[in-house]
Design an enzyme around this catalytic site. Structure first.
Site, PDB file in Angstrom:
ATOM      1  N   ARG A 193       0.841  -1.214   0.000  1.00  0.00           N
ATOM      2  CA  ARG A 193       0.000   0.000   0.000  1.00  0.00           C
ATOM      3  C   ARG A 193       0.880   1.270   0.000  1.00  0.00           C
ATOM      4  O   ARG A 193       0.967   1.980  -0.986  1.00  0.00           O
ATOM      5  CB  ARG A 193      -0.940  -0.031   1.225  1.00  0.00           C
ATOM      6  CG  ARG A 193      -2.066   0.978   1.175  1.00  0.00           C
ATOM      7  CD  ARG A 193      -1.680   2.374   1.576  1.00  0.00           C
ATOM      8  NE  ARG A 193      -1.128   2.445   2.928  1.00  0.00           N
ATOM      9  CZ  ARG A 193      -0.579   3.523   3.444  1.00  0.00           C
ATOM     10  NH1 ARG A 193      -0.508   4.629   2.720  1.00  0.00           N
ATOM     11  NH2 ARG A 193      -0.065   3.518   4.655  1.00  0.00           N
ATOM     12  N   ASP A 194       1.577   1.502   1.102  1.00  0.00           N
ATOM     13  CA  ASP A 194       2.339   2.751   1.222  1.00  0.00           C
ATOM     14  C   ASP A 194       3.455   2.800   0.176  1.00  0.00           C
ATOM     15  O   ASP A 194       3.772   3.864  -0.361  1.00  0.00           O
ATOM     16  CB  ASP A 194       2.948   2.840   2.633  1.00  0.00           C
ATOM     17  CG  ASP A 194       3.144   4.281   3.087  1.00  0.00           C
ATOM     18  OD1 ASP A 194       2.957   5.193   2.270  1.00  0.00           O
ATOM     19  OD2 ASP A 194       3.507   4.486   4.256  1.00  0.00           O
ATOM     20  N   HIS A 227       4.696   4.484  12.734  1.00  0.00           N
ATOM     21  CA  HIS A 227       4.790   4.354  11.272  1.00  0.00           C
ATOM     22  C   HIS A 227       5.919   5.277  10.788  1.00  0.00           C
ATOM     23  O   HIS A 227       5.688   6.439  10.478  1.00  0.00           O
ATOM     24  CB  HIS A 227       3.427   4.755  10.684  1.00  0.00           C
ATOM     25  CG  HIS A 227       3.348   4.728   9.193  1.00  0.00           C
ATOM     26  ND1 HIS A 227       2.857   3.652   8.491  1.00  0.00           N
ATOM     27  CD2 HIS A 227       3.687   5.643   8.252  1.00  0.00           C
ATOM     28  CE1 HIS A 227       2.896   3.919   7.192  1.00  0.00           C
ATOM     29  NE2 HIS A 227       3.405   5.122   7.018  1.00  0.00           N
ATOM     30  N   HIS A 235       8.930   6.890   8.484  1.00  0.00           N
ATOM     31  CA  HIS A 235       9.492   7.049   7.133  1.00  0.00           C
ATOM     32  C   HIS A 235      10.954   7.446   7.299  1.00  0.00           C
ATOM     33  O   HIS A 235      11.337   8.085   8.278  1.00  0.00           O
ATOM     34  CB  HIS A 235       8.730   8.117   6.348  1.00  0.00           C
ATOM     35  CG  HIS A 235       7.489   7.592   5.685  1.00  0.00           C
ATOM     36  ND1 HIS A 235       7.363   7.444   4.327  1.00  0.00           N
ATOM     37  CD2 HIS A 235       6.317   7.153   6.209  1.00  0.00           C
ATOM     38  CE1 HIS A 235       6.170   6.955   4.028  1.00  0.00           C
ATOM     39  NE2 HIS A 235       5.504   6.766   5.159  1.00  0.00           N
ATOM     40  N   CYS A 264       7.987  10.138  -0.108  1.00  0.00           N
ATOM     41  CA  CYS A 264       7.222  11.203   0.532  1.00  0.00           C
ATOM     42  C   CYS A 264       6.901  12.197  -0.566  1.00  0.00           C
ATOM     43  O   CYS A 264       7.808  12.741  -1.193  1.00  0.00           O
ATOM     44  CB  CYS A 264       8.062  11.848   1.633  1.00  0.00           C
ATOM     45  SG  CYS A 264       7.344  13.368   2.260  1.00  0.00           S
ATOM     46  N   ASN A 268       9.405   4.067   3.587  1.00  0.00           N
ATOM     47  CA  ASN A 268       9.256   3.583   4.953  1.00  0.00           C
ATOM     48  C   ASN A 268      10.567   2.940   5.372  1.00  0.00           C
ATOM     49  O   ASN A 268      11.411   2.640   4.538  1.00  0.00           O
ATOM     50  CB  ASN A 268       8.171   2.492   5.013  1.00  0.00           C
ATOM     51  CG  ASN A 268       6.794   3.016   4.655  1.00  0.00           C
ATOM     52  OD1 ASN A 268       6.338   2.835   3.547  1.00  0.00           O
ATOM     53  ND2 ASN A 268       6.152   3.660   5.599  1.00  0.00           N
TER      54      ASN A 268
HETATM   55 ZN    ZN Z   1       3.475   6.235   5.241  1.00  0.00          ZN
END
Ligand code: ZN
Length: 331
Positions: A27-28, A217, A219, A250, A259
């Site tokens: 997903r991310d 979470h 990054h 980002c 991440n």
């Molecule tokens: Zn994220």
């Protein structure tokens, strides 16, 4: 027993015996890819991750396909994967519509994301933070049989407003707590957090909301993700998000790394005897598959191998050079 500096009793650090990792790469990681990742590749990636020991794989986001084209096939991905027992195939949503789509696709755990600051929330979701909170209430009242958790973006710093005040975080979390939300992710969405900040913020939040299970979470935009994980562990956090092959980025920091890489996290924990439940070798195979499929992903462990590999390699190099020396002496 011989003393081992890597595995000795943790006297300085408050380290947990076990941590829990949610894999968010599908997903991310994939949502920010510029070109469309074929559905079959996404499915193979998730199927490979399913063999690694994760209890939760965030497999898709149910968002508007125009906003995030790479997530346009969320339903197809969820329908195409081979589900393994004991694995939760969760998804991220920005609103009630996404929540309903996820539920219809059979998703049992949904993370609804909102931002700690209004500017980021408006930029990301086209509504204010308070409107997002109302949206969570609507999801909870929808009657759908879905476990709803919340991801709080830009907890540690917003590209538009800077660092949110603690009272701002409290303003959001008081409402989430009152609604009975049991799990909240603290997102360092832009990767601007520092270890001291993570320790101070998470300690205070854990004290203030004992009924909420906070997860972190991170990054790695500024290379602080691993240090921030340790700061969060110091504060008592044991649940983390990470992405295989360090996927992601980002949108406000072009070229930023993604991440924290799952294999970097798992390998480091393994070396300290902190249990993760993840098979590092299968995970590394998956990371190689991802790197091959996307052509650009990277992590320290992908580049250098496991920490234990490097030690063995060093030993064999020393052995080889010693052997060479002996050969030259004998001439
Ligand atoms: Zn994220």
């Amino acid at each position: 027993m011989a003393w081992d500096g890597r595995k000795g009793e943790p006297t300085m650090l408050n380290l947990p015996k076990r941590i829990y990792i949610k894999e968010v790469g599908p997903r991310d990681g994939l949502q920010i890819e510029k070109t469309f990742v074929p559905t079959a590749t996404k499915i193979e990636m998730i199927d490979r991750l399913s063999q690694c020991g994760f209890a939760d794989i965030q497999s898709a986001a149910f968002v508007h396909p125009k906003a995030v084209p790479n997530m346009a096939d969320a339903e197809k991905v969820l329908a195409g994967i081979t589900r393994q027992p004991g694995v939760e195939y969760s998804a991220l949503v920005p609103n009630l519509r996404g929540f309903q789509r996820a539920a219809a696709a059979g998703v049992k755990r949904v993370e609804l994301t909102l931002s700690a600051t209004d500017s980021h929330n408006i930029n990301n979701m086209n509504m204010t933070t308070e409107q997002s909170i109302k949206m969570i209430e609507q999801c909870l009242n929808s009657g759908l049989d879905v476990d709803l958790i919340v991801g709080l973006a830009v907890t540690f710093g917003c590209p538009f407003e800077g660092v949110p005040t603690f009272s701002r975080l409290k303003f959001v979390l008081d409402q989430l707590s009152a609604m009975g939300i049991k799990a909240v992710g603290l997102g360092d969405t832009s990767g601007v957090a520092t270890p001291l900040q993570v320790y101070n913020t998470t300690s205070r939040l854990l004290d203030a909301y004992p009924d909420i299970n906070f997860f972190f979470h991170p990054h790695n935009t500024h290379g602080n993700a691993m240090a921030n994980v340790f700061a969060a562990m110091q504060a008592g956090i044991t649940h983390f998000d990470s992405s295989v092959a360090g996927l992601g980025g980002c949108p406000y920091a072009p070229g930023a790394s993604g991440n924290i890489a799952t294999e970097d996290l798992v390998d480091t924990m393994n070396e300290m005897d902190i249990e993760t439940g993840i098979d590092i070798d299968r995970l590394l195979d998956t990371a190689r598959f991802v790197r091959e499929a996307l052509g650009h992903s990277d992590s320290a462990t992908l580049r250098a191998g496991k920490i234990s590999d490097l030690s063995v390699e060093e030993r064999s190099l020393i052995q080889r050079s010693l052997t060479l020396c002996r050969v030259s002496w004998s001439i």
